[in-house]
Design an enzyme around this catalytic site. Structure first.
Site, PDB file in Angstrom:
ATOM      1  N   SER A 182      -1.135  -7.212   9.284  1.00  0.00           N
ATOM      2  CA  SER A 182      -2.367  -7.195   8.495  1.00  0.00           C
ATOM      3  C   SER A 182      -3.479  -7.738   9.384  1.00  0.00           C
ATOM      4  CB  SER A 182      -2.183  -8.021   7.214  1.00  0.00           C
ATOM      5  OG  SER A 182      -3.330  -7.948   6.394  1.00  0.00           O
TER       6      SER A 182
ATOM      7  N   HIS B  57      -2.119  -3.100   6.980  1.00  0.00           N
ATOM      8  CA  HIS B  57      -3.002  -3.172   5.814  1.00  0.00           C
ATOM      9  C   HIS B  57      -4.366  -2.622   6.224  1.00  0.00           C
ATOM     10  CE1 HIS B  57      -0.678  -6.630   3.626  1.00  0.00           C
ATOM     11  NE2 HIS B  57       0.084  -5.592   3.910  1.00  0.00           N
TER      12      HIS B  57
ATOM     13  N   ASP C  10       3.609 -10.165   2.771  1.00  0.00           N
ATOM     14  CA  ASP C  10       4.147  -8.807   2.827  1.00  0.00           C
ATOM     15  C   ASP C  10       5.093  -8.672   4.018  1.00  0.00           C
ATOM     16  OD1 ASP C  10       4.547  -6.190   2.147  1.00  0.00           O
ATOM     17  OD2 ASP C  10       2.626  -5.454   2.908  1.00  0.00           O
TER      18      ASP C  10
END
Length: 690
Positions: free
Chosen positions: A33, A60, A152
């Site tokens: 991310s 992301h 995540d």
């Protein structure tokens, strides 16, 4: 953004048979991310173009803007880089990048795209892809979590490891944003913790190991002992005989250490776990691995825990819990009231969760039962017995503390009613915890519970050979009351025992106990002598504080100006207290324990666990700054974990030091990222993993 069919078309479109993917190679999933671009560039820039593995990057991305990620990364690697399109078959030595505003999965060797669901409470594209990767490729899977700002990828790494894959995370000190690597490491399921360039080197080394570079041969799906004794098997070659003897020796080492006989577990599963450990240590010959086990008691424990790995979650297979509330619990309540003598309280509802792992299944059943009883005029008491052969899993279950990723799919209402926010995650509230009694139990050899209303044993029998299944199922029948119920995993059945159990729900594998004239042979003992491993026994000695340990610890402490702390062994049991540690440690309620993580105060536990895990992985000192709650404020605490060996060939111990203050000092980055790595030869185990 590449073209993508509408969602309803994506879900119904069959896999393209004409575009059938090549199989047998490993797929590497890499998630990131914030800060991911730098980490991706460093990793791909150090990865050769001929590893024979496919690489899929899940980043992301802003859902409202096109992405230039493929173009940027294409300049950092000699491999071909392309944006993923729906239905494309992954190929070796290719890099695929997720497009914006999509969910990416792997099905039948092909990448599948669907639009991102804006109504979802949490967007977890990395977990989603990793879990699909584990389902589709099994052990031919590697998962990597890089820089990012949430959790995540943590659950996805657990799924990959449970499927036999290999897991890596970026070291926190090298990450621009460390939350994602931190949460991944905290699960205890990461094999390597390294900066991106070293991750590339590890991937290169792994790509040459037979476990990664070619498919694992699948032996017959039966127990090891049955395979060895089969009269119909082809004539055994010298190599097969040698492997059988080596496996028997490994089973003997495991049994001497854990008191668990794995010789009748399914050979397919056991061999895959052994081969995975061999790949981590860069060992290619199973006899060499047997020697390594004999020389390294900690590796015997690591293999034991590896065999017991099981993916679990709260309310897994939600439909099964709905059936419990609609069919099973009402029947149990009626029977409880019917059998209760007049004028006395209702009989308690007794439930056994066999193979409970880290407790999510037991707590899920407890929560469902409380929800059901809340609408009933009469509410009997509840007794839930939850057992597992892994003491490590039982310790986690008793604490009832779970990382945020573990409760991501729990509804907001349940999260508010049955969980309490704590430092680093959520804890099951006291009401639910007090319903569940957790204990270590060997399902094969220890006596079963009795007078039970419900037994839940999901995804345990799939690891047993047929001989063990024939022992366990009659034992379950014995333990249930008349009218009791048995719930198995979605891929499990009662086999030949249809006269003992009647099918209630085929989809969710819920059975009702039947009375039977069959004479049950409850064999609760160990395996027969002719089936036991015949290798030379390997004897463990419990690590005890010795003069060498004390003097070695003294030298380390003196060099760090005398902060307070403890000495722990490889299982994190405290061997020695050094100074007044009451500000950081306290006895936990319940059964007495000297386990460091059990005694650590709640606000310190997550950072302490991560620091200990990294010290084990890197085999070198780790410094970390944690937080200690004092009233309404948090005070920074410096945590130092220093590995050392009190004897030349003894078990590695860890000196854990605490100091209240800013926690900042020179060398933090070096302590977490790691220093020089010893030179490895093909027969030298890598020092960077547990």
């Amino acid at each position: 953004m590449p073209p993508m069919p509408p969602e309803d078309v994506v879900e119904s479109t069959p896999l393209d048979a004409a575009n059938a993917p090549e199989t047998g190679f490993t797929v590497v999933g890499i998630g990131a991310s914030a800060g991911g671009l730098e980490a991706f560039t460093q990793l791909l820039g150090n990865l050769p173009a001929d590893t024979g593995m496919a690489v899929v990057l899940v980043q992301h991305l802003d859902p409202n803007h096109d992405s230039m990620l493929s173009d940027i990364l294409g300049r950092a690697t000699p491999m071909s880089v392309e944006t993923a399109t729906d239905g494309v078959a992954v190929a070796p030595n290719q890099v695929y990048v997720i497009p914006p505003n999509t969910i990416l999965t792997l099905e039948g060797g092909q990448l599948r795209l669907r639009p991102r669901d804006a109504s979802q409470r949490l967007h977890k594209p990395i977990d989603t892809f990793f879990e699909s990767l584990a389902r589709d490729r099994g052990h031919n899977t590697i998962g990597v979590v890089l820089s990012g700002g949430d959790s995540d990828g943590s659950l996805g790494l657990e799924a990959i490891k449970a499927a036999g894959g290999i897991t890596l995370a970026q070291s926190e000190a090298s990450a621009q944003v460390s939350s994602m690597p931190h949460m991944a490491i905290a699960t205890g399921q990461v094999d390597f913790v390294q900066p991106p360039a070293k991750i590339a080197a590890t991937l290169t080394r792994l790509s040459r190991h037979p476990y990664v570079s070619r498919p694992v041969a699948e032996p017959p799906d039966t127990a090891a002992s049955e395979t060895a004794a089969s009269d119909t098997a082809a004539p055994e070659t010298a190599a097969v005989v040698g492997e059988t003897e080596t496996l028997a020796a490994i089973f003997a080492l495991l049994k001497a250490s854990s008191r668990v006989d794995f010789s009748q577990y399914k050979l397919t599963t056991i061999k895959r776990r052994i081969l995975r450990r061999m790949a981590l240590h860069h060992i290619e010959q199973i006899d060499r691995y047997r020697q390594y086990l004999q020389e390294t008691p900690a590796e015997v424990q690591a293999l034991y825990q590896e065999i017991l790995i099981n993916v679990t979650s709260f309310f897994r297979d939600a439909g099964a819990f709905d059936r419990l509330k609609k069919e099973v619990f009402p029947a149990l309540l009626r029977d409880s009231q019917k059998l209760t003598p007049e004028g006395q309280r209702d009989l308690p509802l007794r439930i056994w969760v066999a193979g409970c792992s880290t407790g999510e299944e037991a707590y899920s059943i407890a929560i469902c039962l409380l929800e059901f009883l809340a609408h009933q005029p009469q509410r009997p008491s509840i007794q839930i017995f939850a057992t597992d052969v892994s003491e490590q899993s039982i310790k986690i279950a008793r604490q009832g503390i779970y990382l945020p990723a573990k409760v991501a799919d729990v509804s907001a209402d349940r999260l508010q009613r049955f969980f309490v926010p704590v430092e680093g995650g959520y804890q099951i509230n006291k009401l639910v915890r007090e319903l569940c009694l957790f204990a270590r139990q060997n399902l094969i050899g220890d006596p079963p519970f009795s007078r039970l209303d419900l037994i839940s044993c999901r995804n345990v029998l799939i690891y047993f050979g047929s001989a063990l299944q024939k022992k366990v199922l009659p034992m379950f029948h014995y333990g249930l009351k008349p009218g009791g119920f048995l719930m198995l995993g979605s891929s499990e059945t009662v086999g030949e025992f249809t006269d003992l159990f009647a099918m209630l729900d085929l989809q969710h594998k819920i059975y009702a106990k039947q009375s039977s004239a069959r004479r049950l042979n409850l064999d609760l003992g160990e395996s027969s002598p002719d089936r036991q491993a015949t290798a030379t026994p390997f004897t463990y000695q419990e690590p005890r504080p010795t003069p060498d340990l004390y003097s070695a610890a003294d030298q380390v402490v003196l060099s760090h100006y005398g902060p307070v702390g403890v000495v722990v062994n490889g299982q994190l049991d405290i061997l020695q207290f050094r100074g007044q540690t009451s500000a950081y440690l306290e006895p936990a309620p319940g059964r007495a324990s000297l386990n460091l993580l059990t005694m650590a105060k709640d606000s310190l536990r997550l950072d302490l666990r991560t620091a200990l895990y990294q010290a084990k992985q890197l085999s070198q000192p780790v410094h970390k700054t944690g937080s200690l709650r004092e009233g309404d404020r948090l005070c920074p605490v410096a945590i130092d974990v220093l590995p050392f060996q009190p004897a030349a060939e003894g078990e590695t111990c860890f000196l854990v030091l605490f100091a209240t203050g800013s926690g900042d000092r020179d060398g933090d980055a070096q302590g977490e990222a790691g220093g020089a790595t010893p030179t490895l030869t093909p027969d030298t185990p890598a020092p960077e993993h547990q």
